[in-house]
Design a protein around this motif. Structure first.
Motif, mmCIF file in Angstrom:
data_model
loop_
_atom_site.group_PDB
_atom_site.id
_atom_site.type_symbol
_atom_site.label_atom_id
_atom_site.label_comp_id
_atom_site.label_asym_id
_atom_site.label_seq_id
_atom_site.Cartn_x
_atom_site.Cartn_y
_atom_site.Cartn_z
ATOM 1 N N LYS A 187 0.834 -1.210 0.000
ATOM 2 C CA LYS A 187 0.000 0.000 0.000
ATOM 3 C C LYS A 187 0.866 1.256 0.000
ATOM 4 N N TYR A 188 1.938 1.244 0.779
ATOM 5 C CA TYR A 188 2.824 2.408 0.846
ATOM 6 C C TYR A 188 3.533 2.633 -0.488
ATOM 7 N N GLU A 205 1.882 6.693 -6.936
ATOM 8 C CA GLU A 205 0.823 7.636 -7.315
ATOM 9 C C GLU A 205 1.293 9.076 -7.169
ATOM 10 N N GLU A 206 2.054 9.349 -6.111
ATOM 11 C CA GLU A 206 2.590 10.701 -5.926
ATOM 12 C C GLU A 206 3.600 11.047 -7.020
ATOM 13 N N VAL A 250 5.129 14.151 -11.887
ATOM 14 C CA VAL A 250 5.599 14.215 -13.269
ATOM 15 C C VAL A 250 4.373 14.342 -14.169
ATOM 16 N N GLN A 251 3.991 15.573 -14.469
ATOM 17 C CA GLN A 251 2.803 15.839 -15.266
ATOM 18 C C GLN A 251 3.212 16.217 -16.687
ATOM 19 N N PRO A 252 2.565 15.653 -17.710
ATOM 20 C CA PRO A 252 2.900 16.026 -19.094
ATOM 21 C C PRO A 252 2.683 17.517 -19.339
#
Length: 299
Positions: free
Chosen positions: A235-236, A242-243, A248-250
């Motif tokens: 889970k960790y 996910e973070e 790192v966003q296009p």
């Protein structure tokens, strides 16, 4: 030793090991799978504080003695010599196999020892296992009947605490031991924290909330309750991945959001503050027969 015990054959069939495996091999495998070690502790330290709190509650303390009776005195005096000595308790080592986490054993486990069947024969290894049976328990918060494998001691404790929910909520994790019971306790705690129960009867919901209000915990703590080390680690790691994906966003998504925000800002401006539209002066506009002719200012 309290409680009824089963025969050796019951234990061997339960763990499904070959018959030629000796008792020492069986117990060594059990200890390797169940007892915490330095590697597990090292992993737990890296996990969130909420899980560390649960793990310390689960593994750092011993439960109520079941298979042995602790001494009531700390000192004893030899009647012959009068010498005073310290009384030290030597608890019987208990092993909790994987099967104990698939039911509710009430804190009981597996005991290994020696039995001397005849006077002039060597002691023979033997395992004592609690008598297991399938029974049905009821959770008033979840409003469900659950079919689980239990021991007589587990049923006695449920009756002693006046219900299955009270038994789970009023006992710490080191007394419950079983991961199945701890996961059920997690569901009950989540239902209490989110008030996700008895929606069709608001009056009964308020009665249960008032009855168990002392056990309501923050959702951040409940989410990590009742997980094994492997489940908590998975889970960790999923949260970290996910973070990273969010970080790192296009560039096209960023530019699209900026464009949408600029268009919204322009739409919210008053009409007098908006810039005048720029008229096209290209040669294509002159070829358009439907375009209006430009009005020349007369001097």
């Amino acid at each position: 030793m309290a409680g009824r015990m089963c025969r050796n054959s019951t234990w061997k069939s339960m763990i499904r090991l070959p018959r030629n495996d000796g008792p020492g091999t069986i117990m060594s495998r059990l200890k390797q799978r169940t007892l915490p070690d330095a590697a597990i502790r090292h992993t737990v330290i890296k996990l969130p504080v909420a899980y560390q709190k649960f793990y310390d509650e689960w593994q750092s303390r011993e439960g109520t003695p079941i298979h042995w009776v602790p001494s009531k005195v700390n000192w004893t005096r030899d009647p012959g010599t009068g010498a005073v000595s310290i009384v030290r308790d030597r608890p019987i080592p208990i092993v909790y196999p994987d099967q104990s986490h698939q039911g509710i054993w009430g804190g009981e486990g597996v005991i290994d020892g020696l039995v001397k069947k005849k006077k002039f024969r060597s002691p023979v290894p033997r395992f004592w296992v609690p008598a297991l049976k399938r029974s049905v328990v009821y959770s008033e918060i979840l409003d469900k009947y659950l079919s689980v494998v239990v021991t007589d001691r587990a049923l006695q404790l449920i009756d002693q605490f006046n219900g299955f929910d009270s038994y789970l909520l009023e006992n710490p994790a080191y007394e419950i031991k079983s991961l199945l019971a701890l996961k059920l306790k997690k569901k009950i705690l989540l239902a209490l924290a989110m008030r996700d129960f008895a929606h069709d009867n608001p009056k009964h919901q308020l009665e249960l909330l008032d009855k168990y209000k002392q056990f309501v915990l923050p959702i951040e703590e409940v989410e990590w309750y009742g997980l094994s080390v492997a489940e908590a680690k998975a889970k960790y790691m999923a949260q970290l991945n996910e973070e990273k994906v969010k970080a790192v966003q296009p560039l096209k998504i960023k530019l699209r959001q900026e464009l949408i925000q600029n268009l919204r800002d322009e739409a919210n401006k008053p009409i007098e503050d908006r810039p005048e539209p720029i008229q096209s002066t290209s040669w294509l506009s002159k070829l358009n027969p439907f375009s209006k002719p430009e009005q020349k200012s007369s001097l």
